[in-house]
Structure formats: C-alpha cells, structure tokens
Design a protein around this motif. Structure first.
Motif, PDB file in Angstrom:
ATOM      1  N   VAL A 253       7.447  -6.304  -4.076  1.00  0.00           N
ATOM      2  CA  VAL A 253       6.168  -6.118  -3.445  1.00  0.00           C
ATOM      3  C   VAL A 253       5.484  -7.348  -3.098  1.00  0.00           C
ATOM      4  N   ASP A 254       4.816  -7.366  -1.919  1.00  0.00           N
ATOM      5  CA  ASP A 254       3.927  -8.661  -1.581  1.00  0.00           C
ATOM      6  C   ASP A 254       2.550  -8.185  -1.626  1.00  0.00           C
ATOM      7  N   LEU A 255       1.678  -8.467  -2.570  1.00  0.00           N
ATOM      8  CA  LEU A 255       0.276  -8.191  -2.664  1.00  0.00           C
ATOM      9  C   LEU A 255      -0.532  -8.791  -1.605  1.00  0.00           C
ATOM     10  N   SER A 256      -0.056  -9.951  -0.816  1.00  0.00           N
ATOM     11  CA  SER A 256      -0.998 -10.705   0.021  1.00  0.00           C
ATOM     12  C   SER A 256      -1.655  -9.580   1.132  1.00  0.00           C
ATOM     13  N   PRO A 257      -1.121  -8.757   1.735  1.00  0.00           N
ATOM     14  CA  PRO A 257      -1.546  -7.857   2.842  1.00  0.00           C
ATOM     15  C   PRO A 257      -2.975  -6.998   2.065  1.00  0.00           C
ATOM     16  N   LEU A 258      -2.927  -6.832   1.080  1.00  0.00           N
ATOM     17  CA  LEU A 258      -3.944  -5.750   0.310  1.00  0.00           C
ATOM     18  C   LEU A 258      -5.199  -6.291   0.357  1.00  0.00           C
ATOM     19  N   SER A 259      -5.875  -5.604   1.151  1.00  0.00           N
ATOM     20  CA  SER A 259      -7.613  -5.747   0.910  1.00  0.00           C
ATOM     21  C   SER A 259      -8.075  -5.556  -0.355  1.00  0.00           C
ATOM     22  N   ARG A 260      -9.402  -6.181  -0.586  1.00  0.00           N
ATOM     23  CA  ARG A 260     -10.046  -6.045  -1.949  1.00  0.00           C
ATOM     24  C   ARG A 260     -10.117  -4.905  -2.522  1.00  0.00           C
ATOM     25  N   GLU A 261     -10.449  -3.755  -1.890  1.00  0.00           N
ATOM     26  CA  GLU A 261     -10.540  -2.552  -2.180  1.00  0.00           C
ATOM     27  C   GLU A 261      -8.992  -1.798  -2.786  1.00  0.00           C
ATOM     28  N   ALA A 262      -8.070  -2.325  -1.844  1.00  0.00           N
ATOM     29  CA  ALA A 262      -6.674  -1.846  -2.044  1.00  0.00           C
ATOM     30  C   ALA A 262      -6.046  -2.307  -3.308  1.00  0.00           C
TER      31      ALA A 262
ATOM     32  N   GLU B 200       0.814  -1.198   0.023  1.00  0.00           N
ATOM     33  CA  GLU B 200      -0.056  -0.106   0.216  1.00  0.00           C
ATOM     34  C   GLU B 200       0.737   1.206  -0.083  1.00  0.00           C
ATOM     35  N   VAL B 201       1.930   1.372   0.678  1.00  0.00           N
ATOM     36  CA  VAL B 201       2.889   2.207   0.673  1.00  0.00           C
ATOM     37  C   VAL B 201       3.522   2.439  -0.651  1.00  0.00           C
ATOM     38  N   VAL B 202       4.092   1.355  -1.379  1.00  0.00           N
ATOM     39  CA  VAL B 202       4.451   1.527  -2.700  1.00  0.00           C
ATOM     40  C   VAL B 202       3.538   2.005  -3.723  1.00  0.00           C
ATOM     41  N   ALA B 203       2.012   1.597  -3.373  1.00  0.00           N
ATOM     42  CA  ALA B 203       1.019   2.094  -4.319  1.00  0.00           C
ATOM     43  C   ALA B 203       0.931   3.530  -4.174  1.00  0.00           C
ATOM     44  N   GLU B 204       0.727   3.936  -3.010  1.00  0.00           N
ATOM     45  CA  GLU B 204       0.731   5.467  -2.821  1.00  0.00           C
ATOM     46  C   GLU B 204       1.559   6.109  -3.300  1.00  0.00           C
ATOM     47  N   ASP B 205       2.957   5.611  -3.200  1.00  0.00           N
ATOM     48  CA  ASP B 205       4.304   6.616  -3.701  1.00  0.00           C
ATOM     49  C   ASP B 205       4.003   6.509  -5.260  1.00  0.00           C
ATOM     50  N   LEU B 206       3.611   5.352  -5.942  1.00  0.00           N
ATOM     51  CA  LEU B 206       3.581   5.659  -7.341  1.00  0.00           C
ATOM     52  C   LEU B 206       2.432   6.426  -7.785  1.00  0.00           C
ATOM     53  N   ARG B 207       1.215   6.162  -6.885  1.00  0.00           N
ATOM     54  CA  ARG B 207      -0.009   7.135  -7.188  1.00  0.00           C
ATOM     55  C   ARG B 207       0.356   8.536  -7.332  1.00  0.00           C
ATOM     56  N   ALA B 208       1.139   9.103  -6.195  1.00  0.00           N
ATOM     57  CA  ALA B 208       1.397  10.341  -6.039  1.00  0.00           C
ATOM     58  C   ALA B 208       2.352  10.829  -7.179  1.00  0.00           C
ATOM     59  N   ARG B 209       3.339  10.059  -7.635  1.00  0.00           N
ATOM     60  CA  ARG B 209       4.078  10.150  -8.855  1.00  0.00           C
ATOM     61  C   ARG B 209       3.186  10.278 -10.130  1.00  0.00           C
ATOM     62  N   ILE B 210       2.449   9.494 -10.257  1.00  0.00           N
ATOM     63  CA  ILE B 210       1.429   9.774 -11.410  1.00  0.00           C
ATOM     64  C   ILE B 210       0.697  10.612 -11.657  1.00  0.00           C
ATOM     65  N   LEU B 211       0.184  11.091 -10.236  1.00  0.00           N
ATOM     66  CA  LEU B 211      -0.876  12.216 -10.227  1.00  0.00           C
ATOM     67  C   LEU B 211      -0.017  13.485 -10.528  1.00  0.00           C
ATOM     68  N   ALA B 212       1.125  13.636 -10.038  1.00  0.00           N
ATOM     69  CA  ALA B 212       1.928  14.783 -10.424  1.00  0.00           C
ATOM     70  C   ALA B 212       2.401  14.850 -12.045  1.00  0.00           C
ATOM     71  N   LEU B 213       2.581  13.671 -12.590  1.00  0.00           N
ATOM     72  CA  LEU B 213       2.583  13.631 -14.277  1.00  0.00           C
ATOM     73  C   LEU B 213       1.269  13.931 -14.857  1.00  0.00           C
ATOM     74  N   TYR B 214       0.074  13.501 -14.352  1.00  0.00           N
ATOM     75  CA  TYR B 214      -1.065  13.663 -15.099  1.00  0.00           C
ATOM     76  C   TYR B 214      -1.443  15.385 -14.896  1.00  0.00           C
ATOM     77  N   ASP B 215      -0.972  16.108 -13.755  1.00  0.00           N
ATOM     78  CA  ASP B 215      -1.398  17.141 -13.634  1.00  0.00           C
ATOM     79  C   ASP B 215      -0.570  18.026 -14.666  1.00  0.00           C
ATOM     80  N   LYS B 216       0.426  17.770 -15.446  1.00  0.00           N
ATOM     81  CA  LYS B 216       1.383  18.398 -16.077  1.00  0.00           C
ATOM     82  C   LYS B 216       0.980  17.852 -17.500  1.00  0.00           C
TER      83      LYS B 216
END
Length: 362
Positions: free
Chosen positions: A142-151, A93-109
């Motif tokens: 990355v280990d996907l096992s701990p992720l909830s369905r929504e995550a 989830e931390v890696v996903a959020e980091d990538l999400r923030a990077r993608i968001l910054a790119l999308y903004d531009k």
C-alpha cells in the motif's frame, strides 16, 4: 517446493504436449503468484523482481498460501505470513475500507455492546478473523502518499485498534500482564508491514497520529520535558513522510490499547472523522473527568498525564481543552473553577490509576 518443481508439475499436467509446455507452465505459475495462491518463501520481503515470475530453478522455494502459518514469530510483522505477489495493491483508501468492513463484521460478533470488551477466544476460532488476517497482507504494497490528513488519521486509528486485537489473538495475553511485557507488546510484537516498512503500535500512534512526537514512555515525557526526546521516525526514515499535522488530541479517545481503562472501540472513516472524534471525546470525558468545586480538585484519566503536551501548553490550557467535551454539569463546574482561577494555580489535578487488565469478555 522449488520453482522448478512447480513448473515441472504444471508442464506435466498440461493438456497439450507441445514444446511450448514450459512457457505455458510459466504463464500459469505467474497467474498463481498474481492471485496470491502461491507465494514465495523468504525470511524478508522480496524485491518486486523476485515475485514477478516463478523462478525456474532449485534456489527459490514457494508454498501454497493456504498452507501459510498465520501465527508468525514474536517480533515479526503479523501480516507477513505470506508475501504479497506481483499484483499491485489497491489504492490505500480502498484497502482501508475493505479492512474496515471486515473489522466491523468481526466487532458486530465479538465486541460487547458498550465497546469495552472483546471475546478474544471466540475471535481466534472465527474463520472470518483469519480471512481478515490474510487481507492484511495487501498492506505490504500500500502507498500512503495519496491519503488526505483525515483519511490517514482514520486509517491509522482503525489499524491501531485492529492490530492490538490481532496481536492479542495470535500471541495471547500473557506478555501483556506486566510492565516489561507491555513494552515488548507495543514496541516489538504488535507490528504490521505497511508499504514495505514495519510499523509497531508506537509508530502508528506516536509517529503517524501524533506527528512524530516522543512516546509517553520516553525519558523526556516521563520527566515532563518532552524536548529531551524525539519521535520514532529519525533522519531519512521514509515513514516520516506520512505523519498527521497538526495533531488532533482527540485521537487519544479513539485509540484502544487492549486495557480495561481504554476508551470504547469504534470505527472511523475520513468522511465522518470530525463527528466520530467529537463523539469519542464526549464519551470518554463523560466517564473519566471528575470535578469537585468545593475542594478545587479535578480527577482525570492517566492519558491526560502521559500525553500532557498534546492537550495544551500549561495546566490551565489543558483544563480548558476539556470544556467543550464535557457533559453540562461537569462543564459548568470546571468553568466555575477556571473563572475564579484563570491560571489554574490553585486547582489540584490528580490522575486515576490505569487498569491494565486485558479488556477480554471471557
């Protein structure tokens, strides 16, 4: 350079001249590996023992990460331009959020205001895009096992959309301009290594997000007999442990394959996934569903044909699925048709041609 050459260099440039220079050099080299400043050169993902320390021999070769060529060959995982070192990856989830923030910054531009066009040429020149590419290497551990369905859903949707853009920037749009080329794009070229396993776009969509169901291009789906085909994860495939159940059909309004007929690009999070998918469904259906009461005709996006079983067991069920996602006027017209013909036997459903033109802003 070899492992021995690196240790020799570090020992020679040590501030001390004691007999412990070699040990100190080995410790420094291990720190460089852990920080991913130095990476092992290998054609395949190395075992954990191979990246635990720099080997003091001529057989193992290493390179500076800054020298890694980010444009990997066609068919290789796009996040394996260097191999992640001995440091454990952060929680998924931390890696996903980091990538999400990077993608968001790119999308903004580089994303148009309506979310339907991407400036691929500008992205390729943006240092922040290449920082994102480097950050995707952490997915190897990355280990996907701990992720909830929504995550897991938010993770796979965001990664799918980012992977499409990543592949189009690195490989260019030329291969995308034919049916055969698109098949290779979705099933071979667009690929990430996640947790030591390769996932192409079809695996993220049909394996994870659709609960390991057959692809739209499979024989069973083309013949409208989905039971004739299987999902991408077979037998003891370890990826089969990480699939979304039950399927949420609204993912089809969130996945963006790079074509002009695709939905707008958005970002999703586990905390607001319901709201995000509801908004995506409303936006997509408002522009891609047409209802003519007098002619008893409904026109839909091809997506509803390609993935027909995801939206309901029969035509009537699939039309009823649309109702809560439609704007008021269209919803009322469709409800009127279904009230007069509950089984939808006399309602004609047609599908619009799909525009596969690249969603490039240039």
């Amino acid at each position: 350079f070899t492992g021995k050459a690196l240790l020799d260099w570090l020992a020679q440039h040590s501030s001390s001249s004691s007999s412990s220079d070699r040990s100190a050099a080995a410790a420094q080299a291990q720190q460089l590996l852990s920080a991913n400043a130095v990476t092992l050169v290998s054609d395949k993902q190395p075992a954990a023992d191979d990246v635990a320390a720099v080997a003091d021999d001529e057989a193992h070769r290493y390179a500076l990460r800054r020298d890694a060529v980010r444009a990997v060959p066609w068919g290789a995982a796009l996040n394996t331009h260097f191999w992640w070192g001995p440091a454990a990856a952060r929680p998924a989830e931390v890696v996903a959020e980091d990538l999400r923030a990077r993608i968001l910054a790119l999308y903004d531009k580089h994303l148009s205001a309506d979310g339907r066009a991407v400036s691929y040429a500008a992205l390729k020149k943006d240092p922040e895009f290449w920082d994102y590419v480097d950050a995707t290497a952490e997915l190897q551990r990355v280990d996907l096992s701990p992720l909830s369905r929504e995550a897991l859903m938010a993770f796979a949707i965001n990664l799918y959309n980012a992977l499409v853009i990543h592949a189009l920037v690195v490989h260019g749009p030329e291969q995308y301009n034919s049916t055969l080329g698109r098949t290779g794009f979705f099933q071979k070229a667009s690929r990430y290594n996640i947790g030591g396993n390769d996932y192409v776009l079809d695996d993220l969509e049909n394996g994870i997000l659709r609960g390991n169901r057959p692809a739209a291009s499979s024989v069973g789906m083309l013949l409208k007999l989905p039971f004739l085909s299987k999902g991408p994860f077979h037998g003891d495939d370890p990826r089969a442990k990480h699939v979304v159940q039950p399927l949420d059909p609204r993912i089809h309004f969130a996945l963006v394959c790079g074509a002009k007929s695709c939905p707008p690009i958005k970002l999703y999070s586990a905390a607001t996934l319901e709201e995000g998918l509801a908004a995506a469904a409303e936006t997509f259906c408002a522009s891609d569903v047409e209802v003519r009461v007098s002619a008893k005709k409904v026109r839909l996006s091809k997506i509803f044909s390609w993935y027909f079983p995801d939206f309901g067991a029969d035509k009537a069920a699939r039309l009823r699925f649309l109702l809560p996602h439609l704007p008021e006027g269209t919803r009322d017209r469709l409800a009127q048709l279904l009230a007069a013909d509950p089984a939808a036997k006399c309602i004609s459903v047609k599908h619009k041609p799909y525009d596969w033109t690249i969603n490039a802003a240039e």
